[in-house]
Enzyme design. Structure first.
Site, PDB file in Angstrom:
ATOM      1  N   LYS A  83       0.855  -1.190   0.000  1.00 23.12           N
ATOM      2  CA  LYS A  83       0.000   0.000   0.000  1.00 23.12           C
ATOM      3  C   LYS A  83       0.889   1.236   0.000  1.00 23.12           C
ATOM      4  O   LYS A  83       1.758   1.399   0.866  1.00 23.12           O
ATOM      5  CB  LYS A  83      -0.878  -0.040   1.254  1.00 23.12           C
ATOM      6  CG  LYS A  83      -2.217   0.618   1.080  1.00 23.12           C
ATOM      7  CD  LYS A  83      -3.095   0.260   2.262  1.00 23.12           C
ATOM      8  CE  LYS A  83      -4.397   1.006   2.212  1.00 23.12           C
ATOM      9  NZ  LYS A  83      -5.138   0.854   3.472  1.00 23.12           N
TER      10      LYS A  83
HETATM   11  C1  E4P Z   1      -8.498   1.744   3.382  1.00 25.23           C
HETATM   12  O1  E4P Z   1      -7.738   0.899   2.949  1.00 25.23           O
HETATM   13  C2  E4P Z   1      -8.315   2.468   4.634  1.00 25.23           C
HETATM   14  O2  E4P Z   1      -7.620   1.629   5.521  1.00 25.23           O
HETATM   15  C3  E4P Z   1      -9.603   2.803   5.315  1.00 25.23           C
HETATM   16  O3  E4P Z   1     -10.729   2.420   4.556  1.00 25.23           O
HETATM   17  C4  E4P Z   1      -9.698   4.166   5.895  1.00 25.23           C
HETATM   18  O4  E4P Z   1     -10.931   4.319   6.525  1.00 25.23           O
HETATM   19  P1  E4P Z   1     -11.238   5.460   7.615  1.00 25.23           P
HETATM   20  O5  E4P Z   1     -11.481   6.736   6.876  1.00 25.23           O
HETATM   21  O6  E4P Z   1     -12.480   4.977   8.305  1.00 25.23           O
HETATM   22  O7  E4P Z   1     -10.039   5.538   8.512  1.00 25.23           O
END
Ligand code: E4P
Length: 217
Positions: A83
């Site tokens: 990522k």
């Molecule tokens: C995606 O891969 C992220 O980890 C995640 O969806 C972020 O979500 P949040 O805005 O609830 O922290």
């Protein structure tokens, strides 16, 4: 649509896996921090439970650092998707990873142009954050529609992963739009299966069953 769980909690991941719905996992540094265990330990444990793609995020923000960390993460398991944040140095690294066959999930995407650039760089997955856009009074799901249209117009193979999902309607909309993946927190996964008519119906069936003579098969 593939369903991923947005969690680094092994209990939640095991529970979702046992329900037969899990196609993958996304983590991020904030989710890892909640577990109170070393990063590598958490990721290896998740790899031992789940068959599909498992996103693990780099911490470096410079090109060399991102490439180094990404290559290390990719070595942990074939299921690892590196990522990478949607920044200039990140896109340079995505290009390298793509040429090396390392899968990437480009994260923190908030605009269609960012998504276009990520696809050009060779991203395997793009992660637009719908909930965080809703938080600032922008229609997050509109961004998903725009990205899907752009990718379809030019035949990009990058998968659109709906991230920052906050409630079941995000999931319904993602599926109606044809998003490739939705990554869903555990509490929202449990909300997806609930329906009051299911509970009322089951209660009635069980009450009526008591009237069946012998109550056996
Ligand atoms: C995606 O891969 C992220 O980890 C995640 O969806 C972020 O979500 P949040 O805005 O609830 O922290």
């Amino acid at each position: 649509m593939k369903i991923f769980i947005d969690s680094a909690n092994i209990k939640e991941i095991r529970e979702a896996e046992s329900m037969g719905l899990l196609d993958g996992v996304t983590t991020n540094p904030s989710l890892i921090a909640k577990e109170g265990k070393p990063f590598g330990e958490v990721i290896r444990e998740i790899c031992s439970v789940v068959k599909g793609d498992i996103s693990a995020e780099v911490i470096a923000t410079d090109f060399e650092g991102i490439v180094k960390e990404g290559r290390e993460l990719a070595k942990i398991d074939d299921k690892i998707v590196v990522k990478v944040p949607l920044i200039r140095e990140g896109l340079k690294a995505v290009r390298v990873f793509s040429s090396e066959g390392i899968k990437t999930n480009v994260t923190l995407c908030f605009s269609p142009n960012q998504a276009l650039l990520a696809a050009k760089a060779g991203a395997y997955i793009i992660s637009p954050f719908v909930g965080r856009l809703d938080d600032i009074s922008y229609e997050g799901m509109e961004l998903i529609g725009q990205i899907l249209t752009i990718y379809r117009n030019y035949g990009f193979e990058t998968q659109v992963l709906v991230a920052s999902v906050r409630h079941p309607m995000h999931v319904v909309q993602a599926a109606l739009m044809g998003a490739h993946i939705a990554t869903i927190p555990f509490n929202v996964i449990t909300q997806l299966l609930k329906h009051p008519l299911t509970d009322i119906g089951l209660e009635r069936f069980l009450a009526d069953w008591k009237k069946v003579p012998g109550q056996t098969l």
